[in-house]
Design a protein around this motif. Structure first.
Motif, PDB file in Angstrom:
ATOM      1  N   LEU A   1       0.819  -1.222   0.000  1.00 26.82           N
ATOM      2  CA  LEU A   1       0.000   0.000   0.000  1.00 26.82           C
ATOM      3  C   LEU A   1       0.848   1.265   0.000  1.00 26.82           C
ATOM      4  N   GLY A   2       2.109   1.142   0.365  1.00 23.70           N
ATOM      5  CA  GLY A   2       3.013   2.289   0.284  1.00 23.70           C
ATOM      6  C   GLY A   2       2.773   3.349   1.343  1.00 23.70           C
ATOM      7  N   ILE A   3       2.379   2.946   2.542  1.00 17.37           N
ATOM      8  CA  ILE A   3       2.202   3.906   3.636  1.00 17.37           C
ATOM      9  C   ILE A   3       3.556   4.529   3.954  1.00 17.37           C
ATOM     10  N   ARG A   4       3.633   5.824   3.975  1.00 19.48           N
ATOM     11  CA  ARG A   4       4.913   6.517   4.123  1.00 19.48           C
ATOM     12  C   ARG A   4       5.637   6.067   5.386  1.00 19.48           C
ATOM     13  N   HIS A   5       6.918   5.810   5.257  1.00 19.65           N
ATOM     14  CA  HIS A   5       7.827   5.392   6.330  1.00 19.65           C
ATOM     15  C   HIS A   5       7.656   3.928   6.739  1.00 19.65           C
ATOM     16  N   VAL A   6       6.681   3.209   6.185  1.00 20.82           N
ATOM     17  CA  VAL A   6       6.462   1.810   6.569  1.00 20.82           C
ATOM     18  C   VAL A   6       7.144   0.906   5.537  1.00 20.82           C
ATOM     19  N   GLY A   7       8.279   0.351   5.927  1.00 18.47           N
ATOM     20  CA  GLY A   7       8.987  -0.578   5.060  1.00 18.47           C
ATOM     21  C   GLY A   7       8.506  -2.004   5.284  1.00 18.47           C
ATOM     22  N   ALA A   8       9.176  -2.954   4.632  1.00 22.26           N
ATOM     23  CA  ALA A   8       8.759  -4.358   4.711  1.00 22.26           C
ATOM     24  C   ALA A   8       8.832  -4.888   6.141  1.00 22.26           C
ATOM     25  N   LYS A   9       9.889  -4.511   6.872  1.00 21.44           N
ATOM     26  CA  LYS A   9      10.045  -5.016   8.243  1.00 21.44           C
ATOM     27  C   LYS A   9       8.965  -4.444   9.165  1.00 21.44           C
ATOM     28  N   ALA A  10       8.726  -3.138   9.053  1.00 17.65           N
ATOM     29  CA  ALA A  10       7.700  -2.514   9.900  1.00 17.65           C
ATOM     30  C   ALA A  10       6.326  -3.077   9.567  1.00 17.65           C
ATOM     31  N   ALA A  11       6.084  -3.356   8.285  1.00 18.89           N
ATOM     32  CA  ALA A  11       4.794  -3.938   7.884  1.00 18.89           C
ATOM     33  C   ALA A  11       4.589  -5.292   8.554  1.00 18.89           C
ATOM     34  N   LYS A  12       5.658  -6.082   8.618  1.00 17.15           N
ATOM     35  CA  LYS A  12       5.540  -7.390   9.269  1.00 17.15           C
ATOM     36  C   LYS A  12       5.311  -7.244  10.770  1.00 17.15           C
TER      37      LYS A  12
ATOM     38  N   ARG B   1      -2.025   6.523  18.060  1.00 14.37           N
ATOM     39  CA  ARG B   1      -0.616   6.906  18.012  1.00 14.37           C
ATOM     40  C   ARG B   1       0.128   6.309  19.196  1.00 14.37           C
ATOM     41  N   GLU B   2      -0.481   6.334  20.373  1.00 16.78           N
ATOM     42  CA  GLU B   2       0.155   5.829  21.584  1.00 16.78           C
ATOM     43  C   GLU B   2       0.369   4.311  21.490  1.00 16.78           C
ATOM     44  N   GLU B   3      -0.624   3.611  20.975  1.00 17.62           N
ATOM     45  CA  GLU B   3      -0.494   2.155  20.827  1.00 17.62           C
ATOM     46  C   GLU B   3       0.613   1.800  19.835  1.00 17.62           C
ATOM     47  N   LEU B   4       0.729   2.587  18.816  1.00 18.23           N
ATOM     48  CA  LEU B   4       1.741   2.320  17.797  1.00 18.23           C
ATOM     49  C   LEU B   4       3.142   2.594  18.310  1.00 18.23           C
ATOM     50  N   THR B   5       3.362   3.715  18.966  1.00 14.13           N
ATOM     51  CA  THR B   5       4.707   4.053  19.450  1.00 14.13           C
ATOM     52  C   THR B   5       5.161   3.142  20.583  1.00 14.13           C
ATOM     53  N   ALA B   6       4.220   2.428  21.190  1.00 20.44           N
ATOM     54  CA  ALA B   6       4.588   1.480  22.244  1.00 20.44           C
ATOM     55  C   ALA B   6       5.231   0.223  21.677  1.00 20.44           C
ATOM     56  N   ILE B   7       5.126   0.033  20.355  1.00 21.27           N
ATOM     57  CA  ILE B   7       5.703  -1.145  19.701  1.00 21.27           C
ATOM     58  C   ILE B   7       7.160  -0.858  19.341  1.00 21.27           C
ATOM     59  N   GLN B   8       8.025  -1.811  19.635  1.00 22.28           N
ATOM     60  CA  GLN B   8       9.439  -1.653  19.286  1.00 22.28           C
ATOM     61  C   GLN B   8       9.581  -1.456  17.775  1.00 22.28           C
ATOM     62  N   ASP B   9      10.423  -0.545  17.361  1.00 21.88           N
ATOM     63  CA  ASP B   9      10.714  -0.215  15.955  1.00 21.88           C
ATOM     64  C   ASP B   9       9.696   0.714  15.310  1.00 21.88           C
ATOM     65  N   ILE B  10       8.600   1.058  16.015  1.00 16.15           N
ATOM     66  CA  ILE B  10       7.637   2.005  15.447  1.00 16.15           C
ATOM     67  C   ILE B  10       7.845   3.352  16.137  1.00 16.15           C
ATOM     68  N   GLY B  11       8.491   4.282  15.423  1.00 16.16           N
ATOM     69  CA  GLY B  11       8.776   5.591  15.995  1.00 16.16           C
ATOM     70  C   GLY B  11       7.617   6.556  15.814  1.00 16.16           C
ATOM     71  N   GLU B  12       7.803   7.761  16.313  1.00 14.32           N
ATOM     72  CA  GLU B  12       6.725   8.759  16.281  1.00 14.32           C
ATOM     73  C   GLU B  12       6.360   9.157  14.853  1.00 14.32           C
ATOM     74  N   LYS B  13       7.369   9.340  14.016  1.00 19.00           N
ATOM     75  CA  LYS B  13       7.110   9.748  12.633  1.00 19.00           C
ATOM     76  C   LYS B  13       6.305   8.675  11.894  1.00 19.00           C
ATOM     77  N   MET B  14       6.687   7.396  12.074  1.00 18.74           N
ATOM     78  CA  MET B  14       5.971   6.309  11.419  1.00 18.74           C
ATOM     79  C   MET B  14       4.551   6.188  11.978  1.00 18.74           C
ATOM     80  N   ALA B  15       4.414   6.334  13.287  1.00 20.62           N
ATOM     81  CA  ALA B  15       3.092   6.234  13.916  1.00 20.62           C
ATOM     82  C   ALA B  15       2.158   7.320  13.379  1.00 20.62           C
TER      83      ALA B  15
END
Length: 668
Positions: A510-521, A538-552
């Protein structure tokens, strides 16, 4: 034909066909025309059709089986297939010679061989019959690719003596076969192979042996796994024995009595390398005596009695005729050098990325310049520098445009970015590139739907977004140029198959900005399905390892977009899987590896594994593999030609491993 007569004739045909095959594919000196060989093969095929019980594993008709494999079985090498240490200059070779003589004395002979740029393989024969072939893998565990190796006609199905023996060699793709294959891929709108080595490896790791058979691979054998029962006392004798048994051994080998002769051999092939019909990437130097090899022994990763001299990256001069601009799926404008065609590291190069305007200014590149080209890691063409002394005054300064070359929208440079970007979401170039990304290998992996086919469909207005791919009809495709019945049927089957992909493939596509193959998995594993991910805060997403604020922020914004939600609904209605169906990540606490919990970065060219294979094994041992070096990085694994990431790791004092140390950890 009576059964008894048929049995006798089958044996006669085996003998004749194997002899003619050996003359053609090993000796390169056929004694009969192709038509006679084909006639004998047809006769054998007819007899085997009449008497199926006369079909044997060593029959020449059994080189290409019709059965498609479901997977490759693992094979353990009884004697490890060690990799070689590297030498990059004359001083390294002299240092190798000094260490050898310190251990075994001054009376040393070396054997020099061309280092074929292919895939290392192992062949097992029992009582003279070829029973199994495998890849090197990590040196201890490889993959069973017997069916594919049987398609290489220079590999004998039966050797001249009823021996039980393991031999080793390098499977490769000749230059002519490589050029023909890439031409076919380009005509089909598919991504061409980067080099003959990748093409050979990709061909032998096909689950359908018929594909491997169509690729015209070849092989050189260079070693016997266990020489102790062969009667050979030197490596040179071992190579001669391989030839006597019917194997194809490279003729360019040479026995040297001093390191001076070794260096002369290396220098000769640095010059003659371009004229070979196959690619080489160096020279292998081995101590000739098996007794001395045993005295020298091995380290955990490589033998002390052998070394590989690696050729420096090939650099050539050509003229930069023009600079072309392309618009990527995120709107980034990338300048590309259009070059006079030139051969570099085995392939014809006509284009080289210039990345951005700053690089053009930094290297002072002008249209019409003579430039030096090389391939980074022998793969990606790049401009090394400009030959300013060859300027005539007719060269032209290049200026980046102020408006998008596709849609005429004003270009912007976002804060903190080097690149110019088109921010028009309806820019046709971005839509087309997004479609190409969606069907790519790491995304939905739709075979046969390459860049050219996507562009053709887009230009004929058959697709406007990714959902349209799943609405394509057979009659629409048949009306297009170069779209026959078979290719259309295969394409529609591939599109249908992609519907069952696990969620992470769709998320990446889908090409969500900043989301690469690893983050997608990671997202797919964490949320399990698309509906749960859509609701994530946003809070749930940033709580995941490797998901930073910009990606969230990017993920939340994407799912707030009504057009994006509508697209996902269309895809779901078309039957696409919206759930994660892959394996769940291993809990780090349960892993004993020293890599567990570490943040690892891979950089440079790996020799033994692909980047994806290394990444998978690292993650299986509990490591987190990221794409950039930062203070959070625990370890950098550096292959050949490692660049800025290695430099940054050194500056930050981060631990650095080479590929061999990584493989040692894998094998613990």
């Amino acid at each position: 034909m009576e059964k008894k007569a048929a049995e006798k004739r089958v044996q006669e045909l085996h003998t004749l066909l194997n002899q003619y095959n050996y003359e053609y594919h090993v000796l390169d000196h056929p004694s009969v025309p192709d038509a006679e060989y084909d006639q004998l093969m047809r006769e054998l095929t007819d007899i085997e059709a009449q008497y199926p019980d006369l079909v044997s594993p060593e029959s020449p008709t059994q080189r290409v089986g019709g059965e498609i494999l479901s997977a490759f079985n693992k094979v353990e090498h009884k004697i490890p297939m060690l990799s070689l240490g590297n030498a990059f200059n004359e001083a390294d070779l002299r240092d190798f010679d000094r260490k050898v003589k310190q251990a075994v004395g001054d009376d040393v002979e070396y054997v020099c061989e061309l280092k074929i740029d292919g895939l290392a393989i192992s062949l097992h024969y029992e009582n003279g019959l070829f029973i199994q072939g495998s890849t090197r893998g990590d040196g201890t565990i490889g993959e069973d690719i017997t069916a594919n190796l049987k398609t290489i006609r220079s590999i004998p199905l039966r050797i001249s003596q009823p021996m039980t023996i393991e031999v080793r060699g390098e499977a490769y793709m000749p230059k002519k076969s490589f050029e023909k294959l890439n031409q076919q891929k380009e005509e089909n709108g598919e991504e061409p192979f980067a080099n003959p080595r990748n093409a050979a490896a990709g061909s032998l790791r096909q689950l359908d042996p018929r594909i491997a058979a169509s690729r015209n691979l070849d092989i050189f054998l260079y070693a016997i796994g266990d020489f102790s029962e062969t009667g050979a006392t030197t490596h040179h004798d071992g190579l001669n024995l391989l030839e006597k048994l019917g194997f194809k051994v490279n003729k360019e080998r040479e026995k040297c009595t001093s390191i001076e002769e070794v260096i002369q051999y290396v220098q000769k092939w640095v010059e003659k390398r371009p004229h070979l019909p196959y690619e080489i990437d160096g020279i292998v130097i081995k101590v000739n005596s098996f007794v001395q090899q045993s005295e020298l022994g091995t380290t955990a990763k490589s033998p002390r009695w052998a070394i590989a001299y690696k050729f420096p990256a090939e650099e050539v001069v050509t003229r930069l005729r023009d600079i072309e601009l392309s618009v990527g799926r995120t709107g980034v404008i990338t300048p590309t050098a259009l070059l006079d065609p030139v051969r570099v590291a085995g392939t014809k190069v006509q284009r080289a990325s210039l990345h951005n305007e700053d690089l053009i200014r930094e290297k002072d590149i002008k249209i019409g310049d003579h430039v030096v080209i090389k391939k980074a890691g022998d793969i990606i063409p790049e401009v090394v520098n400009v030959l300013v002394e060859r300027r005539t005054g007719e060269e032209k300064e290049f200026l980046m445009p102020t408006h998008c070359p596709e849609c005429e929208s004003e270009l912007v440079r976002l804060e903190g970015e080097v690149a110019l970007r088109c921010i028009n979401p309806k820019c046709p170039a971005q839509i087309r590139e997004g479609l190409i990304h969606f069907v790519s290998r790491n995304a939905m992996n739709i075979d046969g739907l390459g860049e050219k086919v996507i562009s053709q469909l887009f230009s004929h207005e058959l697709i406007h977004d990714v959902a349209d791919i799943y609405r394509l009809q057979k009659d629409q495709l048949l009306a297009l140029e170069r779209m026959g019945e078979k290719s259309v049927t295969n394409l529609l089957a591939a599109i249908e198959k992609s519907k069952s992909n696990s969620l992470e493939k769709l998320l990446f596509g889908l090409g969500i900005r900043h989301v690469g193959a690893k983050a997608a998995k990671t997202l797919a594993q964490q949320f399990g399905n698309m509906n749960e991910l859509k609701k994530a805060t946003r809070e749930e997403l940033t709580a995941i390892q490797d998901i930073g604020e910009k990606m969230a922020d990017s993920i939340v914004s994407y799912f707030e977009n009504e057009e994006a939600i509508s697209l996902i609904q269309e895809l779901e209605a078309a039957g696409l899987n919206m759930n994660y169906t892959g394996p769940m990540p291993v809990q780090v606490e349960s892993i004993s590896s020293s890599l567990a919990g570490k943040v690892v970065v891979l950089t440079g060219k790996l020799e033994q594994l692909t980047r994806n294979e290394a990444k998978e094994q690292l993650e299986a041992l509990g490591a987190t593999v990221t794409g950039s070096v930062s203070k959070k990085t625990d370890l950098v694994i550096a292959g050949a030609d490692a660049g800025s990431k290695l430099t940054k790791a050194t500056e930050l004092g981060i631990e650095v491993w080479d590929e061999e140390k990584m493989l040692e950890e894998f094998n613990r």
